[in-house]
Design a protein around this motif. Structure first.
Motif, PDB file in Angstrom:
ATOM      1  N   GLU A  53     -10.829   0.790  -1.812  1.00  0.00           N
ATOM      2  CA  GLU A  53     -10.715   0.649  -0.367  1.00  0.00           C
ATOM      3  C   GLU A  53     -11.882   1.381   0.327  1.00  0.00           C
ATOM      4  N   GLU A  64      -5.003   6.184  -7.582  1.00  0.00           N
ATOM      5  CA  GLU A  64      -6.303   6.581  -7.039  1.00  0.00           C
ATOM      6  C   GLU A  64      -7.292   5.423  -6.932  1.00  0.00           C
ATOM      7  N   LYS A  91      -3.316   5.117   7.228  1.00  0.00           N
ATOM      8  CA  LYS A  91      -2.335   6.209   7.077  1.00  0.00           C
ATOM      9  C   LYS A  91      -2.550   6.917   5.744  1.00  0.00           C
ATOM     10  N   GLN A  92      -3.240   6.241   4.812  1.00  0.00           N
ATOM     11  CA  GLN A  92      -3.608   6.870   3.523  1.00  0.00           C
ATOM     12  C   GLN A  92      -4.854   7.721   3.753  1.00  0.00           C
ATOM     13  N   LYS A  93      -4.648   8.998   3.944  1.00  0.00           N
ATOM     14  CA  LYS A  93      -5.753   9.863   4.359  1.00  0.00           C
ATOM     15  C   LYS A  93      -6.873   9.946   3.306  1.00  0.00           C
ATOM     16  N   GLN A  94      -6.525   9.693   2.026  1.00  0.00           N
ATOM     17  CA  GLN A  94      -7.570   9.757   0.993  1.00  0.00           C
ATOM     18  C   GLN A  94      -8.639   8.684   1.199  1.00  0.00           C
ATOM     19  N   VAL A  95      -8.311   7.638   1.969  1.00  0.00           N
ATOM     20  CA  VAL A  95      -9.320   6.608   2.240  1.00  0.00           C
ATOM     21  C   VAL A  95     -10.458   7.184   3.090  1.00  0.00           C
ATOM     22  N   TRP A 112      -7.398   3.342  -3.684  1.00  0.00           N
ATOM     23  CA  TRP A 112      -8.005   3.933  -2.485  1.00  0.00           C
ATOM     24  C   TRP A 112      -9.500   4.169  -2.684  1.00  0.00           C
ATOM     25  N   VAL A 146       0.583   4.962  -3.315  1.00  0.00           N
ATOM     26  CA  VAL A 146      -0.021   6.235  -2.896  1.00  0.00           C
ATOM     27  C   VAL A 146      -0.715   6.966  -4.042  1.00  0.00           C
ATOM     28  N   ASP A 147      -0.109   6.979  -5.225  1.00  0.00           N
ATOM     29  CA  ASP A 147      -0.654   7.768  -6.339  1.00  0.00           C
ATOM     30  C   ASP A 147      -1.658   7.005  -7.204  1.00  0.00           C
ATOM     31  N   GLY A 184       0.806  -1.223   0.000  1.00  0.00           N
ATOM     32  CA  GLY A 184       0.000   0.000   0.000  1.00  0.00           C
ATOM     33  C   GLY A 184       0.837   1.269   0.000  1.00  0.00           C
ATOM     34  N   VAL A 185       1.898   1.239   0.770  1.00  0.00           N
ATOM     35  CA  VAL A 185       2.721   2.442   0.917  1.00  0.00           C
ATOM     36  C   VAL A 185       3.359   2.850  -0.428  1.00  0.00           C
TER      37      VAL A 185
END
Ligand code: ADP
Ligand code: ZN
Length: 286
Positions: free
Chosen positions: A205, A199, A233-237, A202, A196-197, A192-193
């Protein structure tokens, strides 16, 4: 002085602290087989005079005090820990009362006492990490029935474009099977880390987690929903969960503003260990 253990699949966090949730010393120990990990845990606690120890553990675990296997880790795939008498082995060595509950119940307790749900008599703490699990505080108490809830393994509607078969060893495409950290890695071919880019990762998710939240809301009506664990930790989730949740609920129930209703842990990564201290406090008071 109180002892606390947050027993996770990858690491154990051990701490000593006081009954106000203040941690004075802590250590991290990798989760290997019990014969390796537990002696290191005991060694850490040896130099303190403890009144009680609280354990928040990965599970499933036996939390029924009437059961002959109370205090055991039950059906984990983790090597060496299946049917492991966790409470018994700590109690035998340290001779203090032990509080025992799931890692997510401990985190819910920590957040309800000192974190994002402080002063509320109701909240839900969900972790989205190696596994998915949740603990609920209902009318001021941890929700428990025959055993503890296992909210990560509910069934969700599959996204029509999602071909991934699912990662849960018991149910394949339950929520954990479709939306845990390892499921993300297996579906998209990278951790996942490193995504990040992407889209779409997420979005999906959020699509699955929003369904889960809808069901938790409809059944439990929590006053606050706290989402922790590595994946969050992925705030867009958070954004995507709120978006899909609004669509799914379709104004059927009235909720507070979703930005203050669905939040990160107020205690950050310390929710679980602080809650384990609270479990120790309860055990000492009994
Ligand atoms: P555990 O569940 O083992 O206690 P975590 O909550 O850290 O530990 O969850 C680990 C999982 O979360 C792994 O699958 C990892 O790939 C994923 N993860 C950890 N950090 C991140 C991140 N920043 N973004 C997305 N996924 C992450
Ligand atoms: Zn499952």
């Amino acid at each position: 002085m109180l002892g606390a253990i947050e027993a996770g699949g990858t690491k154990f966090v051990c701490a000593v602290g006081d009954s106000n949730g203040k941690i004075v010393e802590r250590v991290q120990i990798p989760t290997a087989v019990p014969e390796e990990t537990i002696p290191k845990v005991l060694e850490f606690f040896q130099s303190y005079s403890l009144d009680a120890v609280g354990i928040g553990s990965f599970g499933p675990i036996d939390v029924n005090p009437e059961s002959p296997t109370y205090g055991y880790i039950t059906s984990t795939p983790k090597e060496g820990w299946m049917n492991y008498p966790f409470v018994q082995s700590i109690k035998e060595a340290l001779s203090v009362p032990i509080g025992f509950n799931t890692d997510v119940n401990a985190a819910a307790l920590g957040e309800a006492t000192y974190g994002a749900a402080k002063d509320l008599d109701s909240c839900l703490y969900i972790t989205v990490g190696t596994g998915i699990g949740a603990g609920a505080i209902v009318q001021g108490k941890l929700l428990q029935g025959w055993s503890h809830p296992e909210m990560g393994h509910i069934l969700v509607r599959r996204h029509p474009g999602d071909q991934y078969e699912g990662k849960c060893g018991y149910h394949q495409d339950c929520l954990e099977g479709l939306a845990s950290g390892p499921a993300i890695e297996a579906r998209w071919g990278d951790k996942g880390v490193n995504l990040v880019d992407r889209e779409e990762v997420w979005e999906l998710e959020g699509y699955y987690l929003a369904q889960a939240l809808m069901q938790y809301i409809l059944i439990l009506s929590p006053k606050k929903i706290i989402l922790g664990g590595g994946v969050m930790k992925q705030k867009q989730v958070f954004t995507n969960i709120r978006k899909y949740l609004v669509e799914l609920l379709n104004d059927y129930v009235t909720l507070p503003d979703l930005h203050s209703y669905i939040v990160s842990p107020g205690l950050g990564d310390d929710a679980g260990i602080t809650g384990a201290l609270m479990l120790a406090r309860e055990a000492a008071e009994k």
